[in-house]
Design an enzyme around this catalytic site. Structure first.
Site, mmCIF file in Angstrom:
data_model
loop_
_atom_site.group_PDB
_atom_site.id
_atom_site.type_symbol
_atom_site.label_atom_id
_atom_site.label_comp_id
_atom_site.label_asym_id
_atom_site.label_seq_id
_atom_site.Cartn_x
_atom_site.Cartn_y
_atom_site.Cartn_z
ATOM 1 N N SER A 1 0.820 -1.211 0.000
ATOM 2 C CA SER A 1 0.000 0.000 0.000
ATOM 3 C C SER A 1 0.854 1.260 0.000
ATOM 4 O O SER A 1 1.910 1.298 0.644
ATOM 5 C CB SER A 1 -0.893 0.027 1.236
ATOM 6 N N TYR B 1 -3.486 0.654 9.764
ATOM 7 C CA TYR B 1 -3.416 0.155 8.382
ATOM 8 C C TYR B 1 -2.020 0.385 7.812
ATOM 9 O O TYR B 1 -1.402 -0.536 7.269
ATOM 10 C CB TYR B 1 -4.471 0.859 7.524
HETATM 11 N N1 LIG Z 1 -8.580 -0.537 -2.564
HETATM 12 C C1 LIG Z 1 -7.475 0.194 -2.429
HETATM 13 O O1 LIG Z 1 -7.464 1.416 -2.613
HETATM 14 C C2 LIG Z 1 -6.187 -0.486 -2.077
HETATM 15 C C3 LIG Z 1 -4.988 0.219 -2.267
HETATM 16 C C4 LIG Z 1 -3.780 -0.382 -1.941
HETATM 17 C C5 LIG Z 1 -3.787 -1.654 -1.420
HETATM 18 N N2 LIG Z 1 -4.958 -2.321 -1.225
HETATM 19 C C6 LIG Z 1 -4.885 -3.666 -0.673
HETATM 20 O O2 LIG Z 1 -5.361 -4.567 -1.638
HETATM 21 C C7 LIG Z 1 -5.878 -5.728 -0.981
HETATM 22 C C8 LIG Z 1 -7.259 -6.042 -1.526
HETATM 23 O O3 LIG Z 1 -8.080 -4.934 -1.251
HETATM 24 P P1 LIG Z 1 -9.455 -4.659 -2.027
HETATM 25 O O4 LIG Z 1 -9.515 -3.196 -2.221
HETATM 26 O O5 LIG Z 1 -9.598 -5.562 -3.174
HETATM 27 O O6 LIG Z 1 -10.495 -5.041 -0.860
HETATM 28 P P2 LIG Z 1 -11.937 -5.751 -0.888
HETATM 29 O O7 LIG Z 1 -12.551 -5.397 0.425
HETATM 30 O O8 LIG Z 1 -12.657 -5.416 -2.142
HETATM 31 O O9 LIG Z 1 -11.595 -7.304 -0.922
HETATM 32 C C9 LIG Z 1 -10.915 -7.903 0.152
HETATM 33 C C10 LIG Z 1 -11.230 -9.387 0.169
HETATM 34 O O10 LIG Z 1 -10.461 -9.964 1.244
HETATM 35 C C11 LIG Z 1 -11.295 -10.852 1.976
HETATM 36 N N3 LIG Z 1 -10.792 -10.957 3.352
HETATM 37 C C12 LIG Z 1 -10.764 -9.978 4.289
HETATM 38 N N4 LIG Z 1 -10.287 -10.470 5.447
HETATM 39 C C13 LIG Z 1 -10.001 -11.783 5.231
HETATM 40 C C14 LIG Z 1 -9.489 -12.817 6.040
HETATM 41 N N5 LIG Z 1 -9.204 -12.622 7.334
HETATM 42 N N6 LIG Z 1 -9.309 -14.043 5.491
HETATM 43 C C15 LIG Z 1 -9.622 -14.264 4.193
HETATM 44 N N7 LIG Z 1 -10.131 -13.325 3.378
HETATM 45 C C16 LIG Z 1 -10.321 -12.092 3.899
HETATM 46 C C17 LIG Z 1 -12.677 -10.232 1.891
HETATM 47 O O11 LIG Z 1 -13.691 -11.198 2.162
HETATM 48 C C18 LIG Z 1 -12.704 -9.708 0.462
HETATM 49 O O12 LIG Z 1 -13.179 -10.693 -0.445
HETATM 50 C C19 LIG Z 1 -5.835 -5.425 0.513
HETATM 51 O O13 LIG Z 1 -4.679 -6.001 1.082
HETATM 52 C C20 LIG Z 1 -5.727 -3.919 0.554
HETATM 53 O O14 LIG Z 1 -5.103 -3.474 1.732
HETATM 54 C C21 LIG Z 1 -6.158 -1.782 -1.559
#
Ligand SMILES: NC(=O)c1ccc[n+]([C@@H]2O[C@H](COP(=O)([O-])OP(=O)(O)OC[C@H]3O[C@@H](n4cnc5c(N)ncnc54)[C@H](O)[C@@H]3O)[C@@H](O)[C@H]2O)c1
Length: 252
Positions: free
Chosen positions: A143, A157
């Site tokens: 991130s 976070y």
């Molecule tokens: N969306 C953003 O802006 C962004 C930016 C940088 C990094 N990220 C990172 O990308 C990754 C994915 O994020 P996203 O935006 O797709 O989120 P999202 O909420 O759309 O999807 C996350 C998924 O992870 C699953 N999950 C959560 N906790 C879990 C657990 N304990 N065990 C198994 N599954 C679990 C959820 O059920 C969901 O399907 C994360 O690590 C997030 O920190 C996101």
């Protein structure tokens, strides 16, 4: 051309958002994919849509060691032991995460349990699986908050994400001789359910987009290409590195 034929890729958090897009793209590139998520219903739907010969769901809470071990054990027993693992599942507790003086211990612990401990457990069993196969590729979803001031209001976070970046370097160094590569992909602000608090607040959304030099929000598809590269044999000489695909947010 299928760039991932012969690969079996486990993607955590693949029932939604970035993980889902990456898993679907990996399948399109010829990989078998494991949709690993704690959301059983959504994981099953994603796997079903891809087809049983290409995909299967693994219901797992990455913060629970017994569950992670059981998932890797049963995949091995079924001939689906992964040689690519994307440690992508994570949470960001908007409205609860805060500047450090205001941060509640229980809220801190919930995020640490999933983002940091969950990534540790995913990598522990991924490495064990890859040691038996002569190598593999591990990719962590990092991130911008681990790299610059984007994390100022999100202490837990950004701290867990920085921990993930450090873990990637440690594991990359420890297992390079075993042909296990470990890299971090840093998406930018990406419009998924994770950040619905920003999407639904026009002022916050405009503010974050104003800090992206390329001038737009990211979408899950924006990181598919770098993920395919790092999973593929084209990336044979890449390990311990951080690849930002963030519209310039952290790099300009
Ligand atoms: N969306 C953003 O802006 C962004 C930016 C940088 C990094 N990220 C990172 O990308 C990754 C994915 O994020 P996203 O935006 O797709 O989120 P999202 O909420 O759309 O999807 C996350 C998924 O992870 C699953 N999950 C959560 N906790 C879990 C657990 N304990 N065990 C198994 N599954 C679990 C959820 O059920 C969901 O399907 C994360 O690590 C997030 O920190 C996101």
């Amino acid at each position: 051309m299928a760039r991932l034929s012969g690969k079996t890729a486990l993607v955590t958090g693949a029932a939604a958002g970035i993980g889902r897009a990456v898993a679907e793209r990996f399948a399109a590139e010829g990989a078998r994919v494991i949709i690993a998520d704690r959301d059983a219903k959504a994981a099953a739907e994603v796997a079903l849509a891809l087809g049983a010969d290409v995909a299967r769901a693994a219901v797992v809470d990455i913060s629970n060691e017994d569950a992670v071990k059981a998932a890797f054990d049963s995949l091995e027993a079924e001939g689906w032991s992964p040689n690519v693992v994307v440690a992508n599942a994570g949470v960001q507790l908007f409205g609860q995460d805060a500047k450090i003086a205001d941060l509640d211990f229980a809220v801190w612990q919930r995020t640490v349990d999933i983002n940091l401990t969950g990534t540790f457990l995913t990598l522990k069993y991924a490495v064990r699986a890859m040691l038996k196969q002569g190598g593999g590729s591990i990719i962590l979803t990092g991130s911008p908050t681990a790299l610059n001031g984007e994390g100022a209001d999100f202490t837990e976070y950004s701290s867990t994400k920085a921990g993930m970046h450090g873990m990637a370097r440690a594991v990359a160094g420890a297992y390079a001789k075993d042909n296990i590569r470990v890299n971090v992909v840093v998406p930018g602000y990406t419009e998924t359910a994770l950040v619905s608090a920003i999407i639904n607040d026009p002022a916050s959304r405009a503010s974050i987009i104003s800090r992206i030099p390329l001038g737009r929000a990211g979408a899950p598809k924006d990181v598919e290409g770098i993920m395919v590269f790092l999973a593929s044999d084209d990336a044979d000489f890449a390990t311990g590195a951080t690849f930002a695909v963030d519209g310039g947010m952290t790099t300009i």
